[in-house]
Design a protein around this motif. Structure first.
Motif, PDB file in Angstrom:
ATOM      1  N   VAL A 188      43.307  49.757  24.415  1.00 32.72           N
ATOM      2  CA  VAL A 188      42.524  50.302  25.526  1.00 32.72           C
ATOM      3  C   VAL A 188      41.042  49.982  25.353  1.00 32.72           C
ATOM      4  N   PHE A 189      40.538  50.099  24.135  1.00 28.22           N
ATOM      5  CA  PHE A 189      39.144  49.786  23.842  1.00 28.22           C
ATOM      6  C   PHE A 189      38.824  48.355  24.270  1.00 28.22           C
ATOM      7  N   GLY A 190      39.622  47.395  23.793  1.00 29.72           N
ATOM      8  CA  GLY A 190      39.373  46.001  24.128  1.00 29.72           C
ATOM      9  C   GLY A 190      39.586  45.691  25.599  1.00 29.72           C
ATOM     10  N   GLY A 191      40.590  46.316  26.212  1.00 26.97           N
ATOM     11  CA  GLY A 191      40.913  46.023  27.601  1.00 26.97           C
ATOM     12  C   GLY A 191      39.899  46.513  28.602  1.00 26.97           C
ATOM     13  N   LEU A 192      39.207  47.616  28.290  1.00 30.10           N
ATOM     14  CA  LEU A 192      38.301  48.236  29.259  1.00 30.10           C
ATOM     15  C   LEU A 192      36.827  47.941  29.006  1.00 30.10           C
ATOM     16  N   LEU A 193      36.502  47.128  27.996  1.00 27.49           N
ATOM     17  CA  LEU A 193      35.099  46.940  27.621  1.00 27.49           C
ATOM     18  C   LEU A 193      34.244  46.345  28.744  1.00 27.49           C
TER      19      LEU A 193
ATOM     20  N   LEU B 216      40.997  42.238  37.269  1.00 29.13           N
ATOM     21  CA  LEU B 216      41.415  41.067  36.501  1.00 29.13           C
ATOM     22  C   LEU B 216      40.940  41.155  35.048  1.00 29.13           C
ATOM     23  N   ALA B 217      39.701  41.628  34.840  1.00 28.67           N
ATOM     24  CA  ALA B 217      39.179  41.746  33.473  1.00 28.67           C
ATOM     25  C   ALA B 217      39.971  42.763  32.673  1.00 28.67           C
ATOM     26  N   THR B 218      40.241  43.920  33.292  1.00 29.53           N
ATOM     27  CA  THR B 218      40.951  44.984  32.581  1.00 29.53           C
ATOM     28  C   THR B 218      42.384  44.575  32.265  1.00 29.53           C
ATOM     29  N   LEU B 219      43.109  44.060  33.279  1.00 35.58           N
ATOM     30  CA  LEU B 219      44.502  43.663  33.059  1.00 35.58           C
ATOM     31  C   LEU B 219      44.599  42.454  32.128  1.00 35.58           C
ATOM     32  N   GLY B 220      43.697  41.486  32.314  1.00 38.70           N
ATOM     33  CA  GLY B 220      43.723  40.293  31.483  1.00 38.70           C
ATOM     34  C   GLY B 220      43.429  40.588  30.030  1.00 38.70           C
ATOM     35  N   MET B 221      42.374  41.385  29.784  1.00 40.05           N
ATOM     36  CA  MET B 221      42.023  41.745  28.410  1.00 40.05           C
ATOM     37  C   MET B 221      43.120  42.602  27.779  1.00 40.05           C
ATOM     38  N   THR B 222      43.681  43.535  28.566  1.00 34.17           N
ATOM     39  CA  THR B 222      44.738  44.400  28.045  1.00 34.17           C
ATOM     40  C   THR B 222      45.968  43.585  27.668  1.00 34.17           C
ATOM     41  N   ALA B 223      46.369  42.650  28.547  1.00 33.96           N
ATOM     42  CA  ALA B 223      47.532  41.803  28.254  1.00 33.96           C
ATOM     43  C   ALA B 223      47.290  40.949  27.017  1.00 33.96           C
ATOM     44  N   LEU B 224      46.086  40.398  26.910  1.00 36.38           N
ATOM     45  CA  LEU B 224      45.767  39.551  25.768  1.00 36.38           C
ATOM     46  C   LEU B 224      45.796  40.343  24.464  1.00 36.38           C
TER      47      LEU B 224
ATOM     48  N   LEU C  36      41.913  33.462  36.331  1.00 39.10           N
ATOM     49  CA  LEU C  36      41.610  33.979  37.675  1.00 39.10           C
ATOM     50  C   LEU C  36      40.305  34.757  37.676  1.00 39.10           C
ATOM     51  N   LEU C  37      40.029  35.461  36.570  1.00 39.65           N
ATOM     52  CA  LEU C  37      38.762  36.193  36.460  1.00 39.65           C
ATOM     53  C   LEU C  37      37.582  35.229  36.540  1.00 39.65           C
ATOM     54  N   PHE C  38      37.642  34.126  35.790  1.00 40.42           N
ATOM     55  CA  PHE C  38      36.551  33.152  35.809  1.00 40.42           C
ATOM     56  C   PHE C  38      36.363  32.566  37.211  1.00 40.42           C
ATOM     57  N   LEU C  39      37.477  32.269  37.883  1.00 41.14           N
ATOM     58  CA  LEU C  39      37.381  31.738  39.248  1.00 41.14           C
ATOM     59  C   LEU C  39      36.748  32.757  40.183  1.00 41.14           C
ATOM     60  N   ASN C  40      37.132  34.028  40.026  1.00 42.30           N
ATOM     61  CA  ASN C  40      36.569  35.084  40.862  1.00 42.30           C
ATOM     62  C   ASN C  40      35.080  35.282  40.586  1.00 42.30           C
ATOM     63  N   GLU C  41      34.705  35.256  39.302  1.00 39.44           N
ATOM     64  CA  GLU C  41      33.313  35.504  38.944  1.00 39.44           C
ATOM     65  C   GLU C  41      32.383  34.408  39.440  1.00 39.44           C
ATOM     66  N   ALA C  42      32.917  33.221  39.644  1.00 40.63           N
ATOM     67  CA  ALA C  42      32.090  32.111  40.104  1.00 40.63           C
ATOM     68  C   ALA C  42      31.593  32.326  41.535  1.00 40.63           C
ATOM     69  N   ARG C  43      32.316  33.170  42.303  1.00 38.84           N
ATOM     70  CA  ARG C  43      31.909  33.380  43.689  1.00 38.84           C
ATOM     71  C   ARG C  43      31.601  34.843  44.026  1.00 38.84           C
TER      72      ARG C  43
ATOM     73  N   GLN D  31      28.275  40.234  42.926  1.00 42.13           N
ATOM     74  CA  GLN D  31      27.747  40.999  41.801  1.00 42.13           C
ATOM     75  C   GLN D  31      28.837  41.061  40.727  1.00 42.13           C
ATOM     76  N   PRO D  32      29.038  39.969  39.991  1.00 44.96           N
ATOM     77  CA  PRO D  32      30.196  39.852  39.095  1.00 44.96           C
ATOM     78  C   PRO D  32      30.170  40.835  37.934  1.00 44.96           C
ATOM     79  N   ILE D  33      31.374  41.212  37.505  1.00 50.91           N
ATOM     80  CA  ILE D  33      31.491  42.105  36.357  1.00 50.91           C
ATOM     81  C   ILE D  33      31.191  41.349  35.062  1.00 50.91           C
ATOM     82  N   MET D  34      31.410  40.019  35.082  1.00 55.48           N
ATOM     83  CA  MET D  34      31.112  39.163  33.935  1.00 55.48           C
ATOM     84  C   MET D  34      30.379  37.923  34.450  1.00 55.48           C
ATOM     85  N   PRO D  35      29.059  38.008  34.623  1.00 56.14           N
ATOM     86  CA  PRO D  35      28.302  36.876  35.178  1.00 56.14           C
ATOM     87  C   PRO D  35      28.473  35.617  34.334  1.00 56.14           C
TER      88      PRO D  35
END
Length: 490
Positions: free
Chosen positions: A64-69, A210-218, A248-255, A258-262
């Motif tokens: 949870v710590f890593g997934g929600l950072l 995408l960040a939360t689910l992706g990080m959690t899955a990883l 998908l997160l990287f693709l989303n952040e490119a457009r 106000q991205p969660i991960m610029p």
């Protein structure tokens, strides 16, 4: 849609109180990352866990710590960092109490997961508040040095405290102590830490999901590999899902507006190198704690408390060296200190990996620990500084989130890799002690390889970038480096 950078609201600044609150809060959550290790046998006995069930006492927190950072970091930018920081402390304190009073296995694991939620908010908020409260210069250098020291000694001191409490009181006591500390920080934070103005604009919902689910899955896939192996269908499918979601997160952040991960944070070779180097460094260090603890108790016959005390040489040297960073930085520069720190850690780890059944604590463990402690004391503050170097004020939370994400992902990935690499070692040994020693030696050898890769990245990406920046600063002294830390001077 307009966008307003966060900046401290008017009020009197007490830098000492701000630093103390940030460091105590950050240290508290780091302590809980390792305080559990020496108490695991007692927890298994009282809760009746299987080996797999016991692993989830730690894995639930890490997952949870890593997934929600990244989400936790962005919340501070949007709602105000102090407000989110206090909310995270409240969640962490409540969860710690629930861990302490847990009456069965599922309750304990759920409470540990809730602790991870609080930690995912507090960790990035603490670093972004620090960068917002201290302008570039000696004050910032000292503050980051203390922050690095907290990161460095939190794990080893957690083993000491956890072992002492498990032996003399109860494993539950290690979590109950978080409650009064958390309450004190909740009371003091609004009094001394200036609030930042919330950002305006559209919240990146898709990026957050995408960040939360992706990080959690990883993280889940990495954690699962420790027991099920890297070829397990669950491991492979969750790692694949995590990779797809992060793409998908990287693709989303490119457009995203106000991205969660610029993605602009990765344009700097120094910052990108710092994130990669931190992952490798923490991967090696979590393996050091995990496997050395087994060696001390399983081969050398140390009790849980004695095993914790055995890490004291490292802890003391780590703290002493980290406190020298403010004086060393102006003379040698961050990149030189970082490179030397990684190299010294690498030397200590390589020495420790030579352990054999006839080894003694002093020559095989204590002396290498001194090198590892000195290297860690040198490396952590420059790694942290490089990870937030040159960020604008509106990106401070995101950069802090990435620093902590690299920290947690590196720990999870490193442990999974080292467990997998060492799993085949020692089957032909004459006895259990020899088998365990071979197992530990193999893991620490792999940890040495991670540190070697970390040093290569530091020399190839971080060192050239800082030299280029220094040259630019000499020619443009009035411009300097845009660090983005806006401080209210009262």
């Amino acid at each position: 849609m307009t966008h307003t950078a966060t900046r401290p609201v008017a009020g009197r600044i007490n830098s000492t109180a701000i630093l103390a609150i940030i460091l105590i809060s950050y240290f508290m959550i780091l302590l809980d990352n390792s305080i559990i290790f020496t108490g695991l046998p007692s927890i298994q006995s009282s809760m009746g866990y299987s080996a797999t069930g016991l692993s989830w006492v730690q894995d639930a927190y890490t997952l949870v710590f890593g997934g929600l950072l990244l989400l936790g970091a962005r919340l501070g930018d949007i709602f105000g960092r102090r407000r989110v920081f206090v909310a995270g402390l409240a969640i962490f304190a409540i969860a710690s109490f629930l861990v302490g009073v847990a009456s069965n296995g599922w309750w304990l694991i759920a409470a540990r997961a809730l602790q991870g939620v609080g930690a995912a908010v507090v960790a990035p908020a603490s670093l972004s508040l620090l960068t917002a409260s201290f302008p570039p210069g000696p004050g910032r250098t000292r503050a980051v040095a203390w922050y690095g020291a907290a990161a460095g000694i939190g794990a080893s001191l957690g083993l000491v405290i956890g072992g002492a409490l498990a032996n003399w009181v109860s494993w539950r006591a290690g979590f109950f102590i978080n409650v009064p500390i958390g309450i004190a920080m909740i009371v003091l934070a609004p009094r001394f830490i200036p609030e930042t103005q919330p950002s305006t604009g559209r919240f990146d919902v898709a990026g957050a999901v995408l960040a939360t689910l992706g990080m959690t899955a990883l993280v889940f896939g990495i954690v699962n590999s420790a027991d099920a192996g890297w070829t397990s269908p669950i491991t492979v499918s969750t790692l694949a899902a995590g990779a797809i979601l992060l793409i998908l997160l990287f693709l989303n952040e490119a457009r995203a507006e106000q991205p969660i991960m610029p993605l602009r944070l990765f344009r700097s070779r120094e910052r990108s190198g710092a994130y990669a180097a931190r992952m490798l460094y923490l991967g090696a260090m979590i393996g050091f704690f995990y496997f050395t603890t087994q060696l001390l108790q399983g081969v050398m016959g140390f009790s849980a408390f004695q095993a914790g005390i055995a890490f004291f040489p490292m802890t003391i040297v780590n703290f002493a060296v980290a406190m020298l960073i403010p004086r060393l930085t102006p003379r040698f520069g961050n990149s030189t200190i970082l490179s030397v720190g990684i190299a010294v850690t690498l030397t200590g780890m390589a020495w420790l990996s030579l352990v054999h059944p006839g080894s003694t604590y002093l020559t095989a463990i204590a002396l290498p620990m001194i090198l590892i402690g000195a290297g860690q004391g040198l490396a952590f503050a420059p790694l942290t500084s490089a990870g937030i170097s040159g960020v604008e004020a509106e990106d401070a939370g995101a950069a802090s989130g990435l620093v902590n994400t690299a920290h947690q992902l590196g720990s999870a990935l490193g442990l999974g890799v080292l467990v997998a690499v060492s799993s085949g070692a020692g089957p032909s040994a004459d006895n259990a002690a020899t088998a365990l020693t071979d197992h530990v030696s193999t893991a620490l050898t792999a940890g040495t390889a991670l540190l070697a890769a970390c040093l290569v990245i530091a020399l190839a990406m971080i060192v050239p970038s800082t030299r280029t920046r220094s040259t630019t600063k000499q020619f443009e002294p009035e411009k300097g480096i845009r660090d983005g830390a806006l401080v209210n001077r009262g």
